[in-house]
Design a protein around this motif. Structure first.
Motif, short mmCIF file in Angstrom:
data_model
loop_
_atom_site.label_atom_id
_atom_site.label_comp_id
_atom_site.label_asym_id
_atom_site.label_seq_id
_atom_site.Cartn_x
_atom_site.Cartn_y
_atom_site.Cartn_z
N THR A 74 -33.23 56.32 -14.70
CA THR A 74 -32.45 57.35 -14.03
C THR A 74 -31.02 56.94 -14.17
N PRO A 75 -29.92 57.67 -14.23
CA PRO A 75 -28.58 57.59 -14.17
C PRO A 75 -28.38 56.93 -12.71
N VAL A 76 -27.42 55.96 -12.45
CA VAL A 76 -27.05 55.32 -11.28
C VAL A 76 -25.85 56.03 -10.99
N ILE A 77 -26.04 56.51 -9.67
CA ILE A 77 -24.73 57.16 -8.88
C ILE A 77 -24.58 56.07 -7.87
N PRO A 78 -23.55 55.21 -7.83
CA PRO A 78 -23.47 54.25 -6.79
C PRO A 78 -23.09 54.73 -5.53
N ALA A 79 -23.97 54.01 -4.33
CA ALA A 79 -23.68 54.21 -3.13
C ALA A 79 -22.44 53.40 -2.71
N GLN A 80 -21.95 53.73 -1.48
CA GLN A 80 -20.51 53.24 -1.05
C GLN A 80 -21.02 52.19 0.26
N SER A 81 -21.96 52.15 0.57
CA SER A 81 -22.40 51.22 1.64
C SER A 81 -23.02 49.93 1.28
N ASP A 82 -22.97 49.02 2.09
CA ASP A 82 -23.21 47.61 1.62
C ASP A 82 -24.68 47.66 1.58
N ASP A 87 -27.70 49.94 -6.81
CA ASP A 87 -29.21 49.92 -7.00
C ASP A 87 -29.89 51.07 -7.61
N PRO A 88 -30.39 51.00 -8.86
CA PRO A 88 -31.04 52.18 -9.29
C PRO A 88 -32.46 52.70 -8.55
N GLY A 89 -33.03 51.65 -7.94
CA GLY A 89 -34.11 52.36 -6.89
C GLY A 89 -33.81 53.12 -6.03
N TYR A 90 -32.38 52.76 -5.13
CA TYR A 90 -31.88 53.52 -4.08
C TYR A 90 -31.42 55.02 -5.01
N ALA A 91 -30.88 54.81 -5.93
CA ALA A 91 -30.11 55.91 -6.56
C ALA A 91 -31.48 57.10 -7.00
#
Length: 641
Positions: A74-82, A87-91
């Motif tokens: 999966t392409p990782v679109i980064p989150a902005q929260s700590d 995290d590719p799993g969250y993405a």
């Protein structure tokens, strides 16, 4: 009918060899860790037309189904929260949640099988209850209405910007990956909604913190007994609907009900409502809502009272329900007390009391559609707390029902302490309408209700709830009502800060001038004031430390906190600081502690130490400092932030 929110989704592109590989365990770890955030994301993207109960269950179902079946790239679109950057799993899980939430808004097609997300979720299911998030304030309601006017992709773009803090480039990439045909158009449409992103974290949009209402328990049994039970239900319903006057069929905006045990029937019988005699309060040992008499021109309208009780017990889908934080919103456990039933402006209003809560039912004067039900917790109320209840609000005005011991009512502008109060006519305890505090725009006035009885004069302010908040002044533990000339002058610079305490279940707000500080460069003397809002639930207190310079019209909020003992009766100590620019153009860090502070230490952007409860040190514009204080008994106190 729902409009088409998303263009038909093309088959998702498979991940490239360079994309991170996500397995089930990694995705599950991200889902479990960030589950409340993911469910909130799904809830906000789902179309509001689903209804709040189905929207809650669907949001949980979509989130729980977001796990991959095996390993996937999966392409990782980064989150902005700590805790979520890269995290590719969250993405991956977030992408699945957004994709299926958008699919849920697609209309069903005759020639195509519905997608799983378009159907009511099989799991989770809650039998016997309807679930929905806690009601927020007027700002949250307005935002929800604006979001409902957006298409699904635009709603997703708004939420990804505000909740996930993603830049537009990442939002565009995520929407495209989720199957949105024109992500640029979605971003442009999202620009049309006012960017009130902080409201997305409100309990109004939290599908993990829920209120529950009962559904029809008997109907659940009927489903298990098939035709025989269904026939019995029809017979029972026919008999009940045929009962004259006091039958127990559907009542106006109330949801239908078939299960009526004796105690439930007693609680919903208008003939059993408790009506206190008009003079009972004069001889009663208690002086609270329990001794208020029943007033209003419709106290004998059994049909209206019956509708109010039925809606309280089982509000229908069209009823607007609100409750102050910490207030249970279930039906009455027994016959409640009637405080008021009458016509208020263009509405029929019923106010009831069950020993724990004040409940207001309102319906349009010429219809039972568009009913509203409001709850406010009032347990432990004393004479000062039980002075008034809001009857209604219309066109920026507020009308109150006052306690039977109130002899005089007036309207006072807190920003003009030297002006006289304007008398309000009292008719059987009902005040004439008065202007309420401004909800938006510049704060040029703050109107408060001034009530007088044999024990003295008190000031109350409308904070958007059923029961107005009492205003006091003085050191915690020895406060007094803000009614004298000195108290009015003390409140004037800080009245506008009351707007930050709306819709929080506030019982009283105290303003305490805990320090005065000589300003550098011979600039006069500044006041430090702590305003603390105490709530009916005993938690969620809001504390503001404010700084007022000579000649200033308003105090500036230097620090704020929630759920802290500072500035309260249990721990009256408080410490706060502010960056201030003198008339000579020099910046200073100013800090003040309450009485009993022996020293203050500043670290970080400014390093300084001072003996006593005041500190003044030169600083640079925009620096940040951390304050620590030491009390005379050796205890440490941290600065409010």
């Amino acid at each position: 009918m729902q409009s088409q929110d998303v263009a038909p989704r093309p088959a998702p592109a498979s991940g490239s060899a360079s994309d991170p590989v996500v397995d089930v365990e990694q995705a599950e770890a991200a889902l479990v860790e960030h589950y409340p955030r993911l469910v909130r994301l799904a809830y906000l993207v789902l179309p509001p037309g689903l209804g709040r109960n189905r929207r809650v269950l669907t949001a949980h179902a979509l989130t729980q189904r977001a796990l991959p079946r095996g390993r996937t790239a999966t392409p990782v679109i980064p989150a902005q929260s700590d805790g979520r950057e890269g995290d590719p799993g969250y993405a991956f899980v977030r992408l699945q949640v957004v994709r299926t939430a958008l699919e849920a808004g697609l209309p069903l097609r005759r020639k195509a099988w519905p997608k799983r997300s378009q159907l009511p979720p099989l799991l989770p299911q809650v039998w016997g209850l309807r679930l929905f998030p806690r009601s927020g304030g007027a700002d949250e309601l307005a935002l929800d209405q604006r979001l409902s006017a957006l298409t699904g992709p635009a709603r997703a773009a708004y939420v990804l910007r505000g909740l996930e803090k993603l830049p537009d480039s990442d939002v565009r990439g995520l929407l495209t990956a989720a199957g949105v045909a024109d992500a640029d158009a979605a971003l442009e449409e999202a620009d049309s909604a006012q960017a009130e992103y902080a409201l997305l974290d409100s309990p109004e949009f939290d599908p993990c913190s829920l209120q529950a209402r009962p559904t029809d328990l008997m109907r659940r049994r009927q489903h298990m007994k098939a035709a025989l039970a269904a026939a019995a239900a029809v017979a029972v319903c026919g008999a009940l609907l045929g009962m004259p006057g006091d039958g127990w069929g559907p009542d106006g905006a109330a949801a239908p009900s078939y299960a009526q045990n004796p105690s439930a029937r007693a609680a919903l019988d208008p003939a059993l409502l408790l009506k206190v005699p008009a003079a009972a309060w004069e001889s009663s040992a208690r002086t609270d809502f329990s001794v208020w008499p029943a007033r209003g021109d419709l106290t004998g309208d059994s049909a209206l009272l019956r509708r109010a009780l039925a809606v309280w017990a089982r509000p229908g889908e069209t009823v607007q329900v609100s409750a102050t934080p910490g207030t249970p919103s279930g039906g009455p456990s027994g016959p409640p007390q009637l405080l008021y039933a009458g016509t208020v402006d263009n509405a029929r209003v019923v106010i009831l009391y069950d020993g724990l809560r004040i409940v207001r039912y309102a319906e349009p004067r010429d219809s039972t559609k568009g009913a509203a039900l409001d709850f406010a917790r009032v347990d432990g109320a004393d004479r000062a707390d039980a002075d008034a209840v809001v009857l209604g609000r219309a066109d920026g005005n507020v009308r109150y029902l006052t306690a039977p011991w109130v002899t005089k009512a007036a309207d006072r502008d807190l920003l003009k302490p030297g002006s006289a109060a304007t008398d309000l006519a009292l008719t059987e305890g009902t005040t004439a309408p008065m202007a309420g505090p401004a909800q938006s725009g510049p704060c040029t006035s703050w109107n408060a209700l001034q009530l007088t009885d044999a024990s003295g004069t008190r000031l109350l302010t409308d904070l958007g709830e059923l029961v107005p908040a009492r205003l006091t002044t003085g050191r915690p533990g020895s406060v007094k009502d803000a009614s004298g000339v000195g108290a009015l002058r003390a409140w004037a610079p800080y009245a506008c800060s009351l707007g930050a305490m709306r819709s929080a279940g506030v019982r009283s707000v105290n303003a305490w001038a805990y320090a005065t500080q000589p300003l550098p460069d011979a600039s006069g003397t500044a006041d430090w004031v702590c305003t603390r809002a105490e709530t009916w639930q005993g938690g969620g207190e809001r504390v503001l430390a404010q700084f007022h310079t000579p000649g200033g019209s308003y105090g500036a909020v230097a620090a704020k906190a929630e759920n802290v003992p500072a500035c309260g009766a249990k721990d009256p100590q408080v410490l706060a600081g502010v960056l201030w620019k003198s008339g000579a153009g020099t910046w200073y860090l100013l800090a003040a502690g309450s009485r009993g502070t022996s020293s203050i230490n500043a670290s970080g952007g400014v390093r300084a130490t001072a003996d006593g409860h005041l500190l003044a040190a030169k600083a640079k514009q925009g620096v940040q400092a951390e304050l620590k204080g030491t009390l005379e008994d050796g205890r440490a106190v941290s600065g409010l932030r």
